[in-house]
Motif scaffolding. Structure first.
Motif, PDB file in Angstrom:
ATOM      1  N   TYR A  11       0.877  -1.189   0.000  1.00 13.19           N
ATOM      2  CA  TYR A  11       0.000   0.000   0.000  1.00 13.19           C
ATOM      3  C   TYR A  11       0.897   1.215   0.000  1.00 13.19           C
ATOM      4  O   TYR A  11       1.610   1.472   0.971  1.00 13.19           O
ATOM      5  CB  TYR A  11      -0.877  -0.022   1.250  1.00 13.19           C
ATOM      6  N   PHE A  12       0.894   1.967  -1.097  1.00 11.99           N
ATOM      7  CA  PHE A  12       1.691   3.194  -1.139  1.00 11.99           C
ATOM      8  C   PHE A  12       0.797   4.365  -0.758  1.00 11.99           C
ATOM      9  O   PHE A  12      -0.297   4.539  -1.311  1.00 11.99           O
ATOM     10  CB  PHE A  12       2.294   3.429  -2.537  1.00 11.99           C
ATOM     11  N   ALA A  13       1.265   5.192   0.170  1.00 12.72           N
ATOM     12  CA  ALA A  13       0.513   6.380   0.602  1.00 12.72           C
ATOM     13  C   ALA A  13       1.304   7.641   0.276  1.00 12.72           C
ATOM     14  O   ALA A  13       2.517   7.703   0.512  1.00 12.72           O
ATOM     15  CB  ALA A  13       0.247   6.303   2.109  1.00 12.72           C
ATOM     16  N   GLY A  14       0.609   8.618  -0.285  1.00 10.27           N
ATOM     17  CA  GLY A  14       1.223   9.912  -0.589  1.00 10.27           C
ATOM     18  C   GLY A  14       0.128  10.957  -0.673  1.00 10.27           C
ATOM     19  O   GLY A  14      -1.052  10.628  -0.903  1.00 10.27           O
ATOM     20  N   ILE A  16      -2.607  13.609  -1.574  1.00 16.70           N
ATOM     21  CA  ILE A  16      -3.481  13.945  -2.718  1.00 16.70           C
ATOM     22  C   ILE A  16      -4.036  15.343  -2.446  1.00 16.70           C
ATOM     23  O   ILE A  16      -3.539  16.328  -2.987  1.00 16.70           O
ATOM     24  CB  ILE A  16      -4.571  12.881  -2.933  1.00 16.70           C
ATOM     25  N   ARG A  17      -5.005  15.456  -1.559  1.00 16.09           N
ATOM     26  CA  ARG A  17      -5.526  16.814  -1.253  1.00 16.09           C
ATOM     27  C   ARG A  17      -4.523  17.612  -0.423  1.00 16.09           C
ATOM     28  O   ARG A  17      -4.601  18.846  -0.352  1.00 16.09           O
ATOM     29  CB  ARG A  17      -6.885  16.715  -0.561  1.00 16.09           C
ATOM     30  N   GLY A  50      -5.971  15.291  -9.889  1.00 18.28           N
ATOM     31  CA  GLY A  50      -5.940  16.623  -9.275  1.00 18.28           C
ATOM     32  C   GLY A  50      -5.901  16.488  -7.761  1.00 18.28           C
ATOM     33  O   GLY A  50      -5.861  15.378  -7.241  1.00 18.28           O
ATOM     34  N   MET A  52      -8.337  17.985  -5.912  1.00 22.40           N
ATOM     35  CA  MET A  52      -9.661  18.344  -5.404  1.00 22.40           C
ATOM     36  C   MET A  52     -10.524  17.117  -5.130  1.00 22.40           C
ATOM     37  O   MET A  52     -11.311  17.091  -4.207  1.00 22.40           O
ATOM     38  CB  MET A  52     -10.395  19.243  -6.416  1.00 22.40           C
ATOM     39  N   GLY A  53     -10.364  16.091  -5.949  1.00 22.61           N
ATOM     40  CA  GLY A  53     -11.194  14.900  -5.764  1.00 22.61           C
ATOM     41  C   GLY A  53     -12.601  15.111  -6.292  1.00 22.61           C
ATOM     42  O   GLY A  53     -12.962  16.201  -6.723  1.00 22.61           O
ATOM     43  N   GLU A  54     -13.344  14.013  -6.289  1.00 26.80           N
ATOM     44  CA  GLU A  54     -14.704  14.077  -6.811  1.00 26.80           C
ATOM     45  C   GLU A  54     -15.687  14.634  -5.780  1.00 26.80           C
ATOM     46  O   GLU A  54     -15.346  14.810  -4.632  1.00 26.80           O
ATOM     47  CB  GLU A  54     -15.159  12.676  -7.238  1.00 26.80           C
ATOM     48  N   ILE A  62     -14.164   5.986  -1.503  1.00 27.01           N
ATOM     49  CA  ILE A  62     -12.686   6.010  -1.459  1.00 27.01           C
ATOM     50  C   ILE A  62     -12.211   5.535  -0.089  1.00 27.01           C
ATOM     51  O   ILE A  62     -11.318   4.692   0.026  1.00 27.01           O
ATOM     52  CB  ILE A  62     -12.149   7.434  -1.745  1.00 27.01           C
ATOM     53  N   ARG A  65     -12.830   1.742   0.354  1.00 29.06           N
ATOM     54  CA  ARG A  65     -11.916   0.930  -0.460  1.00 29.06           C
ATOM     55  C   ARG A  65     -10.498   0.989   0.108  1.00 29.06           C
ATOM     56  O   ARG A  65      -9.801  -0.021   0.209  1.00 29.06           O
ATOM     57  CB  ARG A  65     -11.925   1.457  -1.903  1.00 29.06           C
ATOM     58  N   LEU A  85      -3.303  14.972   5.719  1.00 25.21           N
ATOM     59  CA  LEU A  85      -4.168  14.379   6.749  1.00 25.21           C
ATOM     60  C   LEU A  85      -4.453  12.914   6.438  1.00 25.21           C
ATOM     61  O   LEU A  85      -4.434  12.068   7.321  1.00 25.21           O
ATOM     62  CB  LEU A  85      -5.509  15.126   6.798  1.00 25.21           C
ATOM     63  N   GLY A  86      -4.729  12.654   5.141  1.00 26.59           N
ATOM     64  CA  GLY A  86      -5.067  11.278   4.739  1.00 26.59           C
ATOM     65  C   GLY A  86      -3.913  10.324   5.008  1.00 26.59           C
ATOM     66  O   GLY A  86      -4.115   9.222   5.526  1.00 26.59           O
ATOM     67  N   GLU A  90      -3.812   7.162   7.529  1.00 28.59           N
ATOM     68  CA  GLU A  90      -3.456   5.814   7.069  1.00 28.59           C
ATOM     69  C   GLU A  90      -2.313   5.223   7.905  1.00 28.59           C
ATOM     70  O   GLU A  90      -2.314   4.027   8.212  1.00 28.59           O
ATOM     71  CB  GLU A  90      -3.073   5.852   5.582  1.00 28.59           C
TER      72      GLU A  90
HETATM   73  C1  6K6 Z   1      -9.441  12.065  -7.369  1.00 29.38           C
HETATM   74  C2  6K6 Z   1      -8.835  13.267  -7.540  1.00 29.38           C
HETATM   75  C3  6K6 Z   1      -8.284  13.564  -6.394  1.00 29.38           C
HETATM   76  O1  6K6 Z   1      -8.552  12.588  -5.485  1.00 29.38           O
HETATM   77  C4  6K6 Z   1      -9.247  11.714  -6.115  1.00 29.38           C
HETATM   78  C5  6K6 Z   1      -9.706  10.475  -5.512  1.00 29.38           C
HETATM   79  N1  6K6 Z   1      -9.237  10.487  -4.163  1.00 29.38           N
HETATM   80  C6  6K6 Z   1      -8.566   9.486  -3.615  1.00 29.38           C
HETATM   81  N2  6K6 Z   1      -8.419   8.324  -4.250  1.00 29.38           N
HETATM   82  C7  6K6 Z   1      -7.718   7.353  -3.633  1.00 29.38           C
HETATM   83  N3  6K6 Z   1      -7.098   7.456  -2.437  1.00 29.38           N
HETATM   84  C8  6K6 Z   1      -7.241   8.614  -1.803  1.00 29.38           C
HETATM   85  C9  6K6 Z   1      -7.989   9.661  -2.334  1.00 29.38           C
HETATM   86  N4  6K6 Z   1      -7.947  10.701  -1.502  1.00 29.38           N
HETATM   87  C10 6K6 Z   1      -7.179  10.302  -0.453  1.00 29.38           C
HETATM   88  N5  6K6 Z   1      -6.754   9.045  -0.633  1.00 29.38           N
HETATM   89  C11 6K6 Z   1      -5.851   8.307   0.260  1.00 29.38           C
HETATM   90  O2  6K6 Z   1      -5.433   9.201   1.264  1.00 29.38           O
HETATM   91  C12 6K6 Z   1      -4.618   7.837  -0.478  1.00 29.38           C
HETATM   92  O3  6K6 Z   1      -4.371   6.480  -0.171  1.00 29.38           O
HETATM   93  C13 6K6 Z   1      -3.476   8.724   0.003  1.00 29.38           C
HETATM   94  O4  6K6 Z   1      -2.404   7.962   0.553  1.00 29.38           O
HETATM   95  C14 6K6 Z   1      -4.069   9.616   1.075  1.00 29.38           C
HETATM   96  C15 6K6 Z   1      -4.008  11.070   0.659  1.00 29.38           C
HETATM   97  O5  6K6 Z   1      -4.737  11.861   1.569  1.00 29.38           O
HETATM   98  P1  6K6 Z   1      -5.004  13.435   1.322  1.00 29.38           P
HETATM   99  O6  6K6 Z   1      -5.536  13.909   2.632  1.00 29.38           O
HETATM  100  O7  6K6 Z   1      -3.669  14.066   0.993  1.00 29.38           O
HETATM  101  O8  6K6 Z   1      -5.970  13.532   0.195  1.00 29.38           O
END
Ligand code: 6K6
Length: 146
Positions: A11-14, A16-17, A50, A52-54, A62, A65, A85-86, A90
């Motif tokens: 599981y790679f975490a990085g 997004i928002r 992006g 912003m996410g959906e 999300i 899953r 934060l995400g 995690e």
């Molecule tokens: C589409 C466009 C932007 O975001 C999306 C869909 N969002 C996500 N899809 C999958 N995993 C996500 C999404 N948003 C957060 N996560 C999970 O949290 C990922 O596993 C990342 O490791 C983490 C990022 O958290 P934020 O707080 O930086 O978003």
């Protein structure tokens, strides 16, 4: 914990928002991890994603899953340079699930890593300055698991 590397789920975490400045690095780390095992979260390195996410209910899907993937993962690798934060959430879950966790961090003058990561000896924290160093941190971490 003994792990069969070839069938490993990673599981790679990085962020997004939290910000997509490091998305290119995530992509390269994910490509490298793909030679070691199956990366469940390849989308985190997607340059077109992006920050912003959906809208609406998608966030619940999300979260659901990603929790399932965290539960099924053998190992968590997090790039923690861009605060998120995400990712922090995690990491907390991964710790509770007693999964091995590697945190990769690029130090810089104007930033300090959260004490909740830096001060947590349940996480393996490795500092790196470039991709070559990141790869050798990853190699050392995975060697320590077998
Ligand atoms: C589409 C466009 C932007 O975001 C999306 C869909 N969002 C996500 N899809 C999958 N995993 C996500 C999404 N948003 C957060 N996560 C999970 O949290 C990922 O596993 C990342 O490791 C983490 C990022 O958290 P934020 O707080 O930086 O978003």
């Amino acid at each position: 914990m003994l792990i069969n590397i070839s069938s490993m789920k990673i599981y790679f975490a990085g962020a997004i928002r939290g910000g997509r400045n490091d998305a290119k690095i995530y992509e390269k780390i994910i490509t490298y991890l793909g030679n070691i095992g199956q990366v469940l979260t390849e989308h985190v390195g997607d340059q077109d994603l992006g920050n912003m996410g959906e809208k609406g209910g998608i966030d619940m899907a999300i979260h659901k899953r990603d929790i399932k993937w965290l539960q099924s993962a053998d190992v968590i690798v997090a790039e923690v340079t861009t605060p998120s934060l995400g990712v922090g959430y995690e990491l907390g879950i991964a710790e509770k699930l007693k999964k091995p966790v590697l945190c990769l961090y690029r130090p810089s003058k104007d930033k300090r890593l959260s004490a909740m990561v830096k001060g947590n000896n349940q996480l393996s924290l490795w500092e790196y300055h470039n991709l070559t160093e990141a790869r050798s941190c990853i190699d050392s971490f995975f060697k320590s698991l077998v």
